[in-house]
Design an enzyme around this catalytic site. Sequence first.
Site, PDB file in Angstrom:
ATOM      1  CG  ASP A 119      -0.493  -0.088   2.638  1.00 11.16           C
ATOM      2  OD1 ASP A 119      -0.972   0.101   3.800  1.00 11.16           O
ATOM      3  OD2 ASP A 119       0.955  -0.562   2.521  1.00 11.16           O
ATOM      4  CG  ASP A 126       4.257   0.108   1.425  1.00 14.85           C
ATOM      5  OD1 ASP A 126       3.750   0.837   2.496  1.00 14.85           O
ATOM      6  OD2 ASP A 126       3.770  -1.004   1.650  1.00 14.85           O
ATOM      7  CG  ASN A 146       0.394   3.288   4.424  1.00 15.34           C
ATOM      8  OD1 ASN A 146       0.295   3.445   5.074  1.00 15.34           O
ATOM      9  ND2 ASN A 146       1.618   2.594   3.355  1.00 15.34           N
ATOM     10  CB  THR A 197       4.695  -4.397   2.495  1.00 15.92           C
ATOM     11  OG1 THR A 197       4.577  -3.632   1.019  1.00 15.92           O
ATOM     12  CG2 THR A 197       5.886  -5.255   2.700  1.00 15.92           C
ATOM     13  CG  PHE A 257      -2.377   1.368   9.572  1.00 13.30           C
ATOM     14  CD1 PHE A 257      -1.972   0.519   8.155  1.00 13.30           C
ATOM     15  CD2 PHE A 257      -2.793   2.428   9.934  1.00 13.30           C
ATOM     16  CE1 PHE A 257      -2.796   1.582   7.220  1.00 13.30           C
ATOM     17  CE2 PHE A 257      -3.995   2.647   8.845  1.00 13.30           C
ATOM     18  CZ  PHE A 257      -3.467   2.227   7.136  1.00 13.30           C
ATOM     19  CG  ASN A 258       0.651  -3.327   7.864  1.00 14.28           C
ATOM     20  OD1 ASN A 258       0.109  -2.257   6.632  1.00 14.28           O
ATOM     21  ND2 ASN A 258       1.740  -4.071   7.359  1.00 14.28           N
ATOM     22  CG  HIS A 292       7.043   0.130   9.911  1.00 13.91           C
ATOM     23  ND1 HIS A 292       7.214  -0.158  11.144  1.00 13.91           N
ATOM     24  CD2 HIS A 292       7.250   1.320   9.645  1.00 13.91           C
ATOM     25  CE1 HIS A 292       7.115   0.955  11.993  1.00 13.91           C
ATOM     26  NE2 HIS A 292       6.565   2.255  10.710  1.00 13.91           N
ATOM     27  CG  ASP A 293       5.714  -2.101   4.423  1.00 16.63           C
ATOM     28  OD1 ASP A 293       5.530  -1.231   3.892  1.00 16.63           O
ATOM     29  OD2 ASP A 293       5.490  -2.585   5.485  1.00 16.63           O
TER      30      ASP A 293
HETATM   31  O1  RIB Z   1       2.509   0.121  10.550  1.00 15.88           O
HETATM   32  C1  RIB Z   1       3.242  -0.065   9.602  1.00 15.88           C
HETATM   33  C2  RIB Z   1       2.874  -0.578   8.764  1.00 15.88           C
HETATM   34  O2  RIB Z   1       1.511   0.285   7.930  1.00 15.88           O
HETATM   35  C3  RIB Z   1       3.639   0.289   6.932  1.00 15.88           C
HETATM   36  O3  RIB Z   1       3.540  -1.264   6.006  1.00 15.88           O
HETATM   37  C4  RIB Z   1       2.942   0.921   6.683  1.00 15.88           C
HETATM   38  O4  RIB Z   1       3.332   1.161   4.808  1.00 15.88           O
HETATM   39  C5  RIB Z   1       1.749   0.896   6.722  1.00 15.88           C
HETATM   40  O5  RIB Z   1       1.010   0.086   5.772  1.00 15.88           O
HETATM   41 CA    CA Z   2       3.025  -0.850   3.717  1.00 13.53          CA
END
Ligand code: RIB
Ligand code: CA
Length: 314
Positions: free
Chosen positions: A11, A16, A40, A124, A165-166, A238-239
């Site tokens: 996203d 990403d 996102n 991701t 979040f994901n 993160h990703d």
């Molecule tokens: O919490 C971080 C994740 O949520 C990452 O993948 C960021 O791109 C969002 O998608």
């Molecule tokens: Ca992401």
Amino acid sequence: MKKIPVILDGDPGHDDAIAWVLANSRPELDILAITTIGGNQTLAKTTYNAGRIMSLIGLDVPYAAGRSKPLFCDLIVAPSVHGVTGLDGPELPEPERVIVEEEAVELIARLLETSNEPVVLVPTGPLTNIASLLLLRHDLKEKIKHIYMMGGGITKGNWTAAAEFNILVDPEAADIVFRSGLPITMAGLDVTEEALVYPEDIERIKSVGNDVARVVAGWLEFFYQFHQPLGYRGAPVHDAVAIAAIVRPDILMTREMYVEIELCGDFTRGATVGDYYGLLGQKPNATCIMDIDRVAFIELLIDSVASYGKGELR
Ligand code: RIB
Ligand code: CA
């Protein structure tokens, strides 16, 4: 070198985008396709961003838009983190390719069917596309070699106190994936919030001097703008940790764990509940990444952006 066939599902989203820059620079990976998901930002925005990223890094593969919303709940987007476009910051080229007519799950299914070996999936973002694939084409499970995903957090959340979040965007999808029996490597917040790119690292990336390095530094600067006031020492990419888990597992520390997804908790919906001490007697269903050699991770990113030519912005 035998290449690993991978499909990147995300996203984009600044992290990403950096994960895809890293993946595209690695000779051991054969990127078969890009698929997008709402997260996102809306699906339309993440898909447009995917096309722009692919133009920037010269990635010429099929790409498809996925599900526009989670399996059962409403979509949550994150403009406060990634901006109105989902990829605010540096100017980017326009997409050079148009998306394929197939929807993401159909594209992934076709590629799994035609691949002469099992394929690695790297989601991701929210796991809606991956869960939908498993629901629609259970017969293709044997063509999925491994799922390296960014999401969750055994010890913390970042969108609620308990949920990352994901996973929070589509907990039911995550539940389907974690119950699938497929090999899963989970890059959760436990490790990704250690995968920090400090301001001095951003300057090093910028000094590499090619267009990709300049854009990646711009993405990191934008991403850090959100995180710095929260006390982060750097931008948490993160990703990109999900890609590092494939190409440089030696810089990561992992723990096998049985992970369940909380679906019903008033305060904990979307939590990845890891049985750290194996109290439940259940077979672990995920390799959870718990720490990273941050310095080695930064070198990995710098080597990646340095691998792109100096040419004009694509
Ligand atoms: O919490 C971080 C994740 O949520 C990452 O993948 C960021 O791109 C969002 O998608
Ligand atoms: Ca992401």
